[in-house]
Design a protein around this motif. Sequence first.
Motif, mmCIF file in Angstrom:
data_model
loop_
_atom_site.group_PDB
_atom_site.id
_atom_site.type_symbol
_atom_site.label_atom_id
_atom_site.label_comp_id
_atom_site.label_asym_id
_atom_site.label_seq_id
_atom_site.Cartn_x
_atom_site.Cartn_y
_atom_site.Cartn_z
ATOM 1 N N UNK A 100 4.407 4.964 -8.940
ATOM 2 C CA UNK A 100 4.042 3.555 -8.758
ATOM 3 C C UNK A 100 4.581 2.893 -7.494
ATOM 4 N N UNK A 101 5.453 3.573 -6.758
ATOM 5 C CA UNK A 101 6.030 2.935 -5.574
ATOM 6 C C UNK A 101 5.028 2.862 -4.427
ATOM 7 N N UNK A 102 4.117 3.840 -4.376
ATOM 8 C CA UNK A 102 3.217 3.930 -3.235
ATOM 9 C C UNK A 102 1.939 4.643 -3.645
ATOM 10 N N UNK A 103 0.950 4.605 -2.781
ATOM 11 C CA UNK A 103 -0.253 5.412 -2.945
ATOM 12 C C UNK A 103 -0.373 6.336 -1.736
ATOM 13 N N UNK A 104 -1.412 7.148 -1.749
ATOM 14 C CA UNK A 104 -1.785 7.862 -0.539
ATOM 15 C C UNK A 104 -2.460 6.886 0.429
ATOM 16 N N UNK A 105 -2.354 7.174 1.710
ATOM 17 C CA UNK A 105 -3.089 6.365 2.689
ATOM 18 C C UNK A 105 -4.598 6.603 2.566
ATOM 19 N N UNK A 106 -4.987 7.630 1.804
ATOM 20 C CA UNK A 106 -6.408 7.871 1.533
ATOM 21 C C UNK A 106 -6.925 7.074 0.342
ATOM 22 N N UNK A 107 -6.039 6.422 -0.391
ATOM 23 C CA UNK A 107 -6.454 5.632 -1.557
ATOM 24 C C UNK A 107 -7.448 4.550 -1.107
ATOM 25 N N UNK A 108 -8.422 4.266 -1.954
ATOM 26 C CA UNK A 108 -9.441 3.264 -1.591
ATOM 27 C C UNK A 108 -8.816 1.912 -1.285
ATOM 28 N N UNK A 109 -7.728 1.579 -1.955
ATOM 29 C CA UNK A 109 -7.070 0.302 -1.686
ATOM 30 C C UNK A 109 -6.548 0.235 -0.248
ATOM 31 N N UNK A 110 -5.868 1.309 0.186
ATOM 32 C CA UNK A 110 -5.300 1.259 1.532
ATOM 33 C C UNK A 110 -6.396 1.328 2.582
ATOM 34 N N UNK A 111 -7.428 2.089 2.314
ATOM 35 C CA UNK A 111 -8.545 2.133 3.256
ATOM 36 C C UNK A 111 -9.202 0.754 3.393
ATOM 37 N N UNK A 112 -9.277 0.028 2.268
ATOM 38 C CA UNK A 112 -9.816 -1.336 2.321
ATOM 39 C C UNK A 112 -8.903 -2.246 3.141
ATOM 40 N N UNK A 113 -7.580 -2.010 3.008
ATOM 41 C CA UNK A 113 -6.635 -2.811 3.789
ATOM 42 C C UNK A 113 -6.798 -2.542 5.277
ATOM 43 N N UNK A 114 -7.018 -1.287 5.637
ATOM 44 C CA UNK A 114 -7.216 -0.963 7.054
ATOM 45 C C UNK A 114 -8.488 -1.611 7.601
ATOM 46 N N UNK A 115 -9.470 -1.793 6.726
ATOM 47 C CA UNK A 115 -10.710 -2.471 7.151
ATOM 48 C C UNK A 115 -10.577 -3.985 7.096
ATOM 49 N N UNK A 116 -9.380 -4.439 6.677
ATOM 50 C CA UNK A 116 -9.091 -5.868 6.595
ATOM 51 C C UNK A 116 -10.031 -6.589 5.634
ATOM 52 N N UNK A 117 -10.365 -5.923 4.531
ATOM 53 C CA UNK A 117 -11.185 -6.568 3.515
ATOM 54 C C UNK A 117 -10.392 -7.679 2.835
ATOM 55 N N UNK A 118 -11.054 -8.695 2.291
ATOM 56 C CA UNK A 118 -10.349 -9.829 1.683
ATOM 57 C C UNK A 118 -9.352 -9.377 0.609
ATOM 58 N N UNK A 119 -8.135 -9.885 0.707
ATOM 59 C CA UNK A 119 -7.061 -9.672 -0.268
ATOM 60 C C UNK A 119 -6.544 -8.234 -0.336
ATOM 61 N N UNK A 120 -7.117 -7.316 0.444
ATOM 62 C CA UNK A 120 -6.713 -5.916 0.336
ATOM 63 C C UNK A 120 -5.282 -5.684 0.828
ATOM 64 N N UNK A 121 -4.895 -6.383 1.891
ATOM 65 C CA UNK A 121 -3.562 -6.154 2.435
ATOM 66 C C UNK A 121 -2.464 -6.675 1.531
ATOM 67 N N UNK A 122 -2.801 -7.590 0.639
ATOM 68 C CA UNK A 122 -1.788 -8.149 -0.262
ATOM 69 C C UNK A 122 -1.306 -7.113 -1.289
#
Length: 540
Positions: A100-122
């Motif tokens: 639970x501390x982290x995900x892979x950088x391949x996780x869909x959440x982190x990929x969404x954060x890299x695309x700067x999708x709304x609320x993804x970086x939070x």
Amino acid sequence: MENWWKSAVVYQVYIRSFADGNGDGIGDLPGLREKLPYLSSLGIDAIWITPWYTSPMVDAGYDVADFRDIDPSYGTLRDAEALIGEAHALGIKVIIDIVPNHTSSDHTWFQAALRDEPNAKQRYIFRRGRGADGSSPPNDWTSAFGGPAWTRLPNGEWYLHMFAPEQPDLNWENPEVRQEFEDILAFWFARGIDGFRIDVAHGLVKNPELPDAGPRPEDWRTQPHPARDQDAVHDIYRSWRKVAETFAPERIFVAEAVVPTNERLARYLRPGELHTAFQFDFTRAPWRADSLRHVIDDAVSQAATVGAPATWVLSSHDIPRPVTRYARSQPEFDVQPEWDRARWSAEEPDLELGKRRARAAALLQLALPGTAYIYQGDELGLDEVENLPPAARNDPTWAQSGYTDVGRDGCRVPLPWSGTSPPFGFSPEASPADPWLPQPEHWESRTVLDQQNDNASSVWLYRSAIHLRTALFPAETELEWLPFAGHVLAFQRGDSQCWVNLGDEPIELPAGWEVVLESSRTHGDRLPSDTAVWMTRSPF
């Protein structure tokens, strides 16, 4: 059995190295299913399986891309469900890792954060850098694997990763993160999982100010840090406990919580939080009577303050194997894995001595009150593979330390099952693939098949100890130290005693007691050096 976890013997399966069922050189679920009868024969109560989720395998599966599916190299979700059912049919409970501390950088959440999708970086921890141009990391935190704990993106932002850069830390202040993991727990509980081992249980919550931590000391794991053991983490586990309690029969948690003191560790085990937590002090204690007694007393007393059992572990996929740890001189201070690995080239191991001590340590561990975890291969008396070729090393520690720390691969080498040369039955006989890490030739005498029926073998000792444990040391019996000075640990629980001689000279055992199990051959009433015995009042 209710409260089975309070006195269970749990076998850790490092799935990548346990048994290869499809002949690709990587352990998998079909291989594990095939070996369940072996595990049952040992007499264990449960297995703990390291992460089996979809992963790029940067950190051997601890970089998870999908928490609700099985990595194709290990099998399928159907294989996992079949394993759970087959294990339960043999009376073996199944515990899996949650990360639970982290995900892979391949996780869909982190990929969404890299695309700067709304609320993804939070969902993660992003910050601007320090300095006029933001080119310095937000603080001085270092990764557990070496190097900085921050990576800068092309847009100038930095993200936190307390492990590899491919393992971005989650932001547990975000309610969406909390809900997601409660749903993941329920997903697996509904499929019959009996519990979770929580990876980096101490690390989820960070000090919101993200202050500097200062230089990293040698014993950094047990020192306070703004990214570890923050009080707010306990609210998460109270919520998790409520999820577990909606399922029957009982579902449990065991924490990998590396904290400064056992008093801090006991906080994770308060009513309404987690059930058990690994006692890592036991793995760090040198082979010295005073060190081990202090660890045992402190662990038992602190766990008792919250009504929890102590949870003993001699090694794991992160810690050099006991045969090797005990094969060299024993310092007067706690042994950190990095310190131990750093001395390999300077001090030759005496593996026969290490094996003798490891066998005695196993009887000590299994005689103590509480839960015992056994790492795969320790029951075979395996040693750490110290001389792996540099090109074969997979642990991120190797690269992130600047190739100065060989890392943890030496305790992760695939198990030897049979035969006289690699792959030692790790892969199917019809397609004996090279294992993902090379096995040493001298393991010819350490295979399961070679040891199964040898009453002097390590397998025989472990199997005997596990089967005798409940009869000799019932769960409800408390530990009472016996008066014996010097390099000896001696205690009684109920009508049985455990004696361990950690000194250089034999000692005399008490009269009127029958030796039921010995780690090495005793001579009459004399207990040799580096030997443990279990005794009960005659006749047994």
